[in-house]
Write a protein that holds these residues in place. Structure first.
Motif, PDB file in Angstrom:
ATOM      1  N   ASN A 119     -16.996   2.995   3.271  1.00  7.16           N
ATOM      2  CA  ASN A 119     -16.266   3.568   2.154  1.00  7.16           C
ATOM      3  C   ASN A 119     -16.756   2.989   0.836  1.00  7.16           C
ATOM      4  O   ASN A 119     -17.249   1.864   0.785  1.00  7.16           O
ATOM      5  N   VAL A 120     -16.584   3.757  -0.238  1.00  8.59           N
ATOM      6  CA  VAL A 120     -17.005   3.334  -1.569  1.00  8.59           C
ATOM      7  C   VAL A 120     -15.850   3.542  -2.532  1.00  8.59           C
ATOM      8  O   VAL A 120     -15.212   4.599  -2.551  1.00  8.59           O
ATOM      9  N   VAL A 121     -15.565   2.509  -3.339  1.00  3.32           N
ATOM     10  CA  VAL A 121     -14.590   2.616  -4.419  1.00  3.32           C
ATOM     11  C   VAL A 121     -15.372   2.718  -5.723  1.00  3.32           C
ATOM     12  O   VAL A 121     -16.169   1.831  -6.039  1.00  3.32           O
ATOM     13  N   THR A 122     -15.167   3.804  -6.467  1.00  4.72           N
ATOM     14  CA  THR A 122     -15.908   4.026  -7.707  1.00  4.72           C
ATOM     15  C   THR A 122     -14.965   3.923  -8.892  1.00  4.72           C
ATOM     16  O   THR A 122     -13.952   4.616  -8.952  1.00  4.72           O
ATOM     17  N   ALA A 123     -15.310   3.020  -9.824  1.00  2.00           N
ATOM     18  CA  ALA A 123     -14.568   2.903 -11.077  1.00  2.00           C
ATOM     19  C   ALA A 123     -15.277   3.788 -12.095  1.00  2.00           C
ATOM     20  O   ALA A 123     -16.272   3.391 -12.699  1.00  2.00           O
ATOM     21  N   ASN A 124     -14.795   5.034 -12.265  1.00  2.00           N
ATOM     22  CA  ASN A 124     -15.510   6.021 -13.064  1.00  2.00           C
ATOM     23  C   ASN A 124     -15.413   5.755 -14.565  1.00  2.00           C
ATOM     24  O   ASN A 124     -16.237   6.255 -15.331  1.00  2.00           O
ATOM     25  N   VAL A 125     -14.404   5.020 -14.995  1.00  2.44           N
ATOM     26  CA  VAL A 125     -14.235   4.650 -16.401  1.00  2.44           C
ATOM     27  C   VAL A 125     -13.855   3.173 -16.437  1.00  2.44           C
ATOM     28  O   VAL A 125     -13.664   2.544 -15.395  1.00  2.44           O
ATOM     29  N   ALA A 126     -13.749   2.615 -17.630  1.00  5.47           N
ATOM     30  CA  ALA A 126     -13.278   1.237 -17.741  1.00  5.47           C
ATOM     31  C   ALA A 126     -11.893   1.114 -17.103  1.00  5.47           C
ATOM     32  O   ALA A 126     -11.005   1.922 -17.373  1.00  5.47           O
ATOM     33  N   GLN A 127     -11.730   0.112 -16.247  1.00  2.00           N
ATOM     34  CA  GLN A 127     -10.475  -0.029 -15.508  1.00  2.00           C
ATOM     35  C   GLN A 127     -10.008  -1.471 -15.503  1.00  2.00           C
ATOM     36  O   GLN A 127     -10.803  -2.407 -15.633  1.00  2.00           O
ATOM     37  N   THR A 128      -8.691  -1.636 -15.307  1.00  2.00           N
ATOM     38  CA  THR A 128      -8.079  -2.943 -15.095  1.00  2.00           C
ATOM     39  C   THR A 128      -7.395  -2.927 -13.740  1.00  2.00           C
ATOM     40  O   THR A 128      -6.563  -2.063 -13.473  1.00  2.00           O
ATOM     41  N   TRP A 129      -7.762  -3.881 -12.885  1.00  2.00           N
ATOM     42  CA  TRP A 129      -7.117  -4.030 -11.588  1.00  2.00           C
ATOM     43  C   TRP A 129      -6.234  -5.271 -11.647  1.00  2.00           C
ATOM     44  O   TRP A 129      -6.660  -6.331 -12.115  1.00  2.00           O
ATOM     45  N   HIS A 130      -4.988  -5.145 -11.137  1.00  2.00           N
ATOM     46  CA  HIS A 130      -3.972  -6.179 -11.318  1.00  2.00           C
ATOM     47  C   HIS A 130      -3.503  -6.706  -9.969  1.00  2.00           C
ATOM     48  O   HIS A 130      -3.128  -5.938  -9.082  1.00  2.00           O
ATOM     49  N   SER A 131      -3.536  -8.030  -9.827  1.00  2.00           N
ATOM     50  CA  SER A 131      -2.991  -8.697  -8.648  1.00  2.00           C
ATOM     51  C   SER A 131      -1.808  -9.541  -9.109  1.00  2.00           C
ATOM     52  O   SER A 131      -1.984 -10.562  -9.770  1.00  2.00           O
ATOM     53  N   ALA A 132      -0.593  -9.117  -8.768  1.00  2.00           N
ATOM     54  CA  ALA A 132       0.597  -9.640  -9.448  1.00  2.00           C
ATOM     55  C   ALA A 132       1.042 -11.022  -8.962  1.00  2.00           C
ATOM     56  O   ALA A 132       1.470 -11.846  -9.765  1.00  2.00           O
ATOM     57  N   LEU A 133       0.953 -11.296  -7.667  1.00  2.00           N
ATOM     58  CA  LEU A 133       1.601 -12.484  -7.122  1.00  2.00           C
ATOM     59  C   LEU A 133       0.598 -13.591  -6.860  1.00  2.00           C
ATOM     60  O   LEU A 133      -0.448 -13.386  -6.257  1.00  2.00           O
ATOM     61  N   ALA A 134       0.954 -14.811  -7.299  1.00  2.00           N
ATOM     62  CA  ALA A 134       0.046 -15.947  -7.180  1.00  2.00           C
ATOM     63  C   ALA A 134      -0.281 -16.291  -5.737  1.00  2.00           C
ATOM     64  O   ALA A 134      -1.335 -16.866  -5.450  1.00  2.00           O
TER      65      ALA A 134
END
Length: 199
Positions: free
Chosen positions: A1-16
């Motif tokens: 599988n491939v994940v494509t970020a087609n535009v500028a993106q922010t990915w968020h990981s909430a919990l420490a």
């Protein structure tokens, strides 16, 4: 599988205490920024012509860590901001662009001994590490690593050779700020043209 970020993106990981793990190839068609108090692990390559910014918000007790476990080919720069650790682990490699480390950030080169071609700009003493009781460098070297790119001391900085191995800098060291080496391993600056370093 491939994940494509087609535009500028922010990915968020909430919990420490949580980690987002990606087992798919990631293709950057825009700049990617990682945020939040948690961790990220990339087990497959990141490719593309854009940048990666590690901007999560860890604490001394829970350092925000992004782990790259594969050989990555993205050509944009890698930015490591304060309170963040980018761990290039195992046999992994970062992207091919420059790496810029802000005060309080850390590039951690762990795993097997290998050679890195990236130009690296460093500032500060690294991220606060409760387990090690201290600051283990803007660059932390384990297992005998070799740096072939230009190292720029953009501000007073620290490089830590955490394990008892020989580590080598073949690239030129430049900048006017102080550069401190700490811990048990050795660090061999082999470039005889380090005339640009005045710190």
């Amino acid at each position: 599988n491939v994940v494509t970020a087609n535009v500028a993106q922010t990915w968020h990981s909430a919990l420490a205490t949580r980690t987002i793990t990606l087992n798919s190839n990631v293709v950057l068609k825009g700049n990617l920024t990682l945020t939040g108090g948690g961790n990220f692990t990339f087990n497959q390559p990141i490719s593309g012509a854009y940048s990666l910014t590690v901007a999560t918000t860890g604490t001394v007790a829970n350092i925000a860590s992004t782990v790259l476990n594969h050989t990555n080919t993205y050509s944009g720069s890698t930015f490591i901001t304060a309170s963040n650790r980018l761990n290039v682990a195992g046999t992994g490699m970062p992207g091919t662009g420059s790496i810029i480390i802000s005060p309080g950030g850390q590039l951690y080169l762990s795993g097997t001994a290998r050679t890195f071609a990236n130009n690296i700009s460093i500032s500060g003493n690294g991220v606060a590490d409760a387990a090690a009781v201290g600051y283990l460098g803007a660059i932390r070297l384990d297992a005998g690593q070799t740096l072939n790119g230009i190292i720029t001391a953009a501000a007073p900085s620290r490089i830590t050779t955490y394990t008892a191995n020989d580590n080598t800098i073949n690239g030129q060291i430049i900048g006017s700020s102080t550069l401190q080496k700490t811990s048990v391993g050795t660090l061999n600056p082999n470039n005889l043209t380090n005339l640009g370093f005045t710190g």
